[in-house]
Design a protein around this motif. Structure first.
Motif, short mmCIF file in Angstrom:
data_model
loop_
_atom_site.label_atom_id
_atom_site.label_comp_id
_atom_site.label_asym_id
_atom_site.label_seq_id
_atom_site.Cartn_x
_atom_site.Cartn_y
_atom_site.Cartn_z
N GLY A 119 29.62 14.57 -42.11
CA GLY A 119 28.45 14.88 -41.82
C GLY A 119 28.03 16.43 -41.51
N ALA A 120 29.22 16.90 -40.70
CA ALA A 120 29.13 18.49 -40.60
C ALA A 120 29.17 19.10 -41.84
N LEU A 121 30.11 18.52 -42.73
CA LEU A 121 30.37 19.28 -44.06
C LEU A 121 28.90 19.46 -44.86
N PHE A 122 28.17 18.28 -44.76
CA PHE A 122 27.02 18.07 -45.45
C PHE A 122 26.01 19.14 -44.92
N ASN A 123 25.90 19.29 -43.77
CA ASN A 123 24.89 20.19 -43.03
C ASN A 123 25.30 21.77 -43.73
N GLY A 124 26.63 21.99 -43.66
CA GLY A 124 27.22 23.47 -43.90
C GLY A 124 27.02 23.45 -45.62
N ALA A 125 27.22 22.41 -46.04
CA ALA A 125 26.97 22.73 -47.66
C ALA A 125 25.36 22.97 -48.08
N LEU A 126 24.61 22.23 -47.20
CA LEU A 126 23.14 22.23 -47.64
C LEU A 126 22.63 23.57 -47.08
N PHE A 127 23.03 24.31 -46.30
CA PHE A 127 22.59 25.47 -46.06
C PHE A 127 23.37 26.71 -47.04
N LYS A 128 24.40 26.32 -47.25
CA LYS A 128 24.95 27.34 -48.40
C LYS A 128 24.32 27.20 -49.91
N SER A 129 23.83 26.20 -50.18
CA SER A 129 22.90 25.77 -51.26
C SER A 129 21.69 26.61 -51.16
N LEU A 130 20.86 26.39 -49.90
CA LEU A 130 19.55 27.06 -49.87
C LEU A 130 19.80 28.49 -49.88
N ASN A 131 20.90 29.24 -49.36
CA ASN A 131 21.27 30.76 -49.23
C ASN A 131 21.75 31.17 -50.73
N LEU A 132 22.34 30.31 -51.33
CA LEU A 132 22.69 30.76 -52.71
C LEU A 132 21.61 30.91 -53.63
N TYR A 133 20.47 30.01 -53.50
CA TYR A 133 19.12 30.01 -54.23
C TYR A 133 18.42 31.13 -53.93
N ASP A 134 18.39 31.58 -52.66
CA ASP A 134 17.84 32.73 -52.16
C ASP A 134 18.49 34.21 -52.78
N ARG A 135 19.80 34.02 -52.74
CA ARG A 135 20.48 35.08 -53.18
C ARG A 135 20.34 35.43 -54.66
N VAL A 136 20.12 34.43 -55.63
CA VAL A 136 20.17 34.48 -56.76
C VAL A 136 19.18 35.19 -57.40
N LYS A 137 19.06 36.30 -58.19
CA LYS A 137 17.91 37.04 -58.62
C LYS A 137 17.33 36.25 -59.89
N LEU A 138 16.66 35.43 -59.87
CA LEU A 138 16.13 34.78 -60.95
C LEU A 138 14.51 34.45 -60.76
N PRO A 139 13.70 34.41 -61.63
CA PRO A 139 12.31 33.76 -61.50
C PRO A 139 12.37 32.63 -60.87
N GLN A 140 11.45 32.19 -59.93
CA GLN A 140 11.47 30.85 -59.17
C GLN A 140 11.47 29.67 -60.34
N VAL A 141 10.87 29.66 -61.41
CA VAL A 141 10.65 28.82 -62.30
C VAL A 141 11.98 28.43 -62.96
N LEU A 142 12.76 29.45 -63.06
CA LEU A 142 14.12 29.18 -63.80
C LEU A 142 15.18 28.38 -62.73
N LYS A 143 14.75 28.74 -61.29
CA LYS A 143 15.61 28.12 -60.51
C LYS A 143 15.32 26.70 -60.40
N LEU A 144 14.03 26.25 -60.61
CA LEU A 144 13.69 24.84 -60.54
C LEU A 144 14.05 24.24 -61.84
N THR A 145 14.32 25.03 -62.99
CA THR A 145 14.93 24.30 -64.21
C THR A 145 16.25 24.10 -64.00
N ILE A 146 16.90 24.83 -63.26
CA ILE A 146 18.56 24.39 -63.30
C ILE A 146 18.71 22.84 -62.84
N PRO A 147 18.18 22.49 -61.78
CA PRO A 147 18.34 21.11 -61.25
C PRO A 147 17.62 19.89 -62.13
#
Length: 524
Positions: A249-277
């Protein structure tokens, strides 16, 4: 001004009448919020059924049909991007936004959030993203209740009760779990076991569940049959499961925030970020369709079929990573059901390992699948009572409550030792840090009354009102002690279990309420 003050103090002065009033309004909220969430759940189930039938059909139609499906998914990315720009508060789970609304940090546009969350959630989850309907259902129920409050022109203190009731009704309708809806409102949303909150949330939750059962029937969400009661001499294995789920569970919480932060750091248009998943959902739909969507069917299959441990590990890793990818994108959809599915997979893997290494009786394998859902939920959300009651209602059996509480509390302690913060509190903090600023204070601002409960061992307990360093511009107007109302004086002592009603400038309510909550909960 005189009429305004009379209205402001009315809930405090006429407490018994006010409790009856919010009980009746809770029923109305249950009807409205329950109907909205039942409609959302109905549309989602139809969408998931349609997708489940469509993907095998596309396989038989050749590459052109498959490419056409990917074109549809890319089009959905543009639609979701447009909707996200129209209403940012409709993104993600929705539960952090509701918590923020209740403590005064966020003011949701109820109609826009309702429309965007309903449509956006249907599109995102229906397309196969690993997201759940439960967080959106909580937000849909809350904003529906807020709409009712604005229509009836209720004061802020009464509106908060209605919003809490709507959130409770949303969870009850989403899971056919009225008790879990109430406990979630008390334990997680308000962290306040106020009688007024209990009354309004209970009436709304039961009403919403009644409506849900009229549409979906009286059967529990998960079809678990012949689940045997785990003998007491096997409870040592529960401790091991609690430790495992606490760590994961602690791993899940940590990974979730790393995922959110990674999306924030990636310099792509938001529509492309949504296209990925969404593009990944298209690929997984043809090679590992079990991990798409919320995952109800996967949990049911775990309790009725024997999966090999290799496939279970693939499903666990796939569901975990795809949930991070889906939720990190910020589209409307929650983590509630996906984390329960990951918990169920964890329990099944744990049980099979015990069977292989220690010749554990395989007739109890289903128990670990179910118990791990409650434990994993507890480790992530830090709400052990809600987790235990929720799984109890979702499986339709109260015989396993002792085992559920045992494994849940173990997971809670382990995740706490690992300093894993409650996921929805952390998501709210992240939301506020990114998007919100405090309002400037105005001496001419309207006044609001807020309720604060006093916890055992807090800074307030046992002190006289005159000896407490209250936030600026706060006036203590009433103290409720059980059914007794106390007019506060300087020498009045504050006791654990008291409910204090404080008059605050509306523009200062965020800062003052935060300070009061820390004082009342002993977090200073």
């Amino acid at each position: 001004m005189r009429n305004y003050n009379q209205e402001l103090y009315h809930p405090v002065i006429h407490w018994r009448d006010f409790k009856l009033k919010i009980f009746i309004e809770g029923i109305i909220v249950g009807i409205l919020s329950g109907s909205v969430v039942v409609a959302f759940r109905f549309v989602l189930e139809k969408a998931e059924t349609w997708r489940t039938k469509l993907l095998p059909f596309l396989k038989t139609q050749g590459s052109f049909a498959i490419l056409l499906w990917f074109g549809v998914l890319i089009s959905l990315a543009f639609i979701l991007n447009f909707m996200g720009k129209k209403e940012q508060m409709a993104g993600g789970s929705g539960i952090p936004q509701v918590k923020g609304e209740l403590i005064g940090y966020i003011n949701m546009n109820w109609l826009k959030v309702l429309a965007v969350k309903f449509i956006g959630g249907t599109l995102a989850i229906g397309a196969g993203l690993s997201l759940g309907r439960e967080g959106p259902s909580v937000q849909l129920g809350a904003v529906t209740a807020k709409g009712l409050s604005r229509f009836l022109k209720r004061l802020r203190i009464e509106e908060k009760y209605l919003i809490t009731s709507g959130a409770s009704a949303g969870l009850a309708a989403a899971f056919n779990a009225p008790l879990a809806g109430v406990i979630f409102a008390l334990e997680e949303l308000t962290k306040n076991f106020s009688p007024a909150v209990l009354i309004s949330a209970m009436s709304a939750s039961l009403t919403a569940d009644f409506i849900s059962q009229q549409v979906f029937g009286q059967k529990p969400i998960f079809n678990v049959s012949h689940l045997m009661v785990l003998p007491l001499n096997q409870y040592g294995y529960l401790i091991g499961l609690g430790i495992a789920t606490g760590i994961l569970g602690a791993l899940f919480n940590g990974a979730l925030f790393k995922s959110l932060n990674l999306y924030d750091r990636v310099k792509l248009p938001q529509v492309l970020k949504l296209t990925i998943p969404l593009f990944m959902a298209g690929i997984l739909g043809f090679i590992l369709p079990q991990i798409l969507g919320g995952g109800n069917a996967l949990v049911d299959s775990l309790t009725h079929e024997n999966y090999g441990i290799e496939l279970l590990l693939i499903l666990w890793l796939g569901k975990f990573l795809f949930t991070m990818l889906s939720f990190g994108s910020g589209v409307p959809g929650g983590i509630f059901l996906p984390l329960l599915v990951i918990g169920a997979l964890t329990g099944d893997i744990y049980g099979q390992v015990l069977t292989y290494l220690y010749h554990f009786n395989p007739q109890y394998l289903q128990n670990f699948t179910i118990f791990a859902m409650a434990a994993y939920f507890t480790a992530i959300v830090k709400a052990p009572v809600t987790g235990s009651i929720l799984i109890t209602e979702m499986t339709g059996s109260f015989e396993h409550l002792l085992a559920l509480i045992t494994v849940s509390m173990t997971a809670y302690i382990v995740s706490d030792l690992l300093k894993s913060a409650p996921i929805y509190d952390s998501l709210l903090d992240r939301l506020l840090n990114k998007q919100l600023t405090h309002k400037e204070v105005s001496e001419e601002s309207p006044k609001v009354i807020t309720e604060v409960s006093v916890a055992l061992g807090s800074e307030l307990e046992g002190k006289s009102i005159k000896d407490i360093l209250w936030p600026e511009n706060c006036l203590i107007v009433s103290i409720k002690r059980g059914e007794k109302e106390i007019i506060p004086k300087g020498k009045t002592k504050v006791l654990a279990g008291d409910f204090i009603y404080v008059l605050i400038d509306e523009n200062q309510v965020v800062r003052a309420k935060s300070r009061l909550m820390k004082m009342s909960e002993g977090r200073e």
